[in-house]
Design a protein around this motif. Structure first.
Motif, short mmCIF file in Angstrom:
data_model
loop_
_atom_site.label_atom_id
_atom_site.label_comp_id
_atom_site.label_asym_id
_atom_site.label_seq_id
_atom_site.Cartn_x
_atom_site.Cartn_y
_atom_site.Cartn_z
N CYS A 62 -40.03 73.14 8.19
CA CYS A 62 -39.07 72.14 8.65
C CYS A 62 -39.70 71.22 9.69
O CYS A 62 -39.57 69.99 9.61
CB CYS A 62 -37.85 72.86 9.22
SG CYS A 62 -36.52 71.81 9.77
N GLU A 65 -42.07 68.61 8.43
CA GLU A 65 -41.37 67.48 7.80
C GLU A 65 -40.56 66.67 8.83
O GLU A 65 -39.77 65.80 8.46
CB GLU A 65 -40.44 68.00 6.70
CG GLU A 65 -41.16 68.62 5.54
CD GLU A 65 -40.22 69.11 4.46
OE1 GLU A 65 -39.00 68.82 4.52
OE2 GLU A 65 -40.71 69.79 3.53
N LYS A 67 -38.06 67.52 10.57
CA LYS A 67 -36.63 67.77 10.44
C LYS A 67 -36.20 68.72 11.55
O LYS A 67 -37.01 69.47 12.09
CB LYS A 67 -36.30 68.39 9.08
CG LYS A 67 -36.76 67.60 7.89
CD LYS A 67 -35.84 66.46 7.63
CE LYS A 67 -36.29 65.75 6.36
NZ LYS A 67 -35.44 64.70 5.98
N HIS A 74 -36.60 74.42 2.55
CA HIS A 74 -37.57 74.89 3.53
C HIS A 74 -37.78 76.39 3.40
O HIS A 74 -38.90 76.89 3.54
CB HIS A 74 -37.12 74.54 4.95
CG HIS A 74 -37.00 73.07 5.20
ND1 HIS A 74 -35.91 72.53 5.81
CD2 HIS A 74 -37.83 72.04 4.90
CE1 HIS A 74 -36.06 71.22 5.90
NE2 HIS A 74 -37.22 70.89 5.34
#
Length: 156
Positions: A62, A65, A67, A74
């Motif tokens: 995560c 990315e 995020k 994920h």
């Protein structure tokens, strides 16, 4: 000093419900197989450790990315990275089944439903009854004369 996990809690703080885990363990085994208490405790600890491992790797995926919320993809990627790729298809199928079940539950009325569905007319009648009762309480028990209802069946 106790070993600390990622979120700063001790390992003893993270656990799974023992009764639930024992039930799962027993359901997975033939009825004639018994499991020693120490073995049950070890299996529970393995499950906790596995969850910690997958959660930590999911967080890494995560973060890579950029995020802030771990999504199901994920978790699936984390399983692959950790060498559990052969389970991804089964895990994804279980996830899809879970989504279907929760969607079905929400369509049935969610947590506030008692399972008995009312028609729109029944709901309107119940609402009117509650309004009438509230009005009567506000007027000191005196109810206003009720207007006669015209029904579609009477108009025909």
């Amino acid at each position: 000093m106790e070993p600390m996990d990622i979120v700063g809690k001790s390992k003893e703080d993270a656990s799974l419900p023992k009764a639930t885990m024992t039930k799962i363990i027993k359901e997975m085994l033939p009825p004639d197989v018994r499991v020693a208490r120490d073995a049950q405790d070890l299996l529970i600890e393995c499950c906790v450790e596995f969850i910690n491992l997958v959660s930590s790797e999911s967080n890494e995926v995560c973060s890579r990315e950029d995020k802030r919320t771990i999504a199901p993809e994920h978790v699936l990627k984390a399983l692959e990275v950790l060498g559990f790729g052969e389970y991804i298809e089964e895990v994804y199928a279980a996830y899809e089944q879970h989504k279907l079940e929760t969607m079905h539950d929400s369509l049935k009325g969610g947590k506030w439903s008692n399972g008995a569905a009312m028609t729109e007319e029944e709901a309107a009648a119940a609402q009117q009854r509650m309004f009438d009762e509230a009005r009567a309480r506000m007027n000191g028990g005196v109810t206003a004369p009720k207007q006669p209802e015209t029904s579609q069946s009477l108009k025909s």
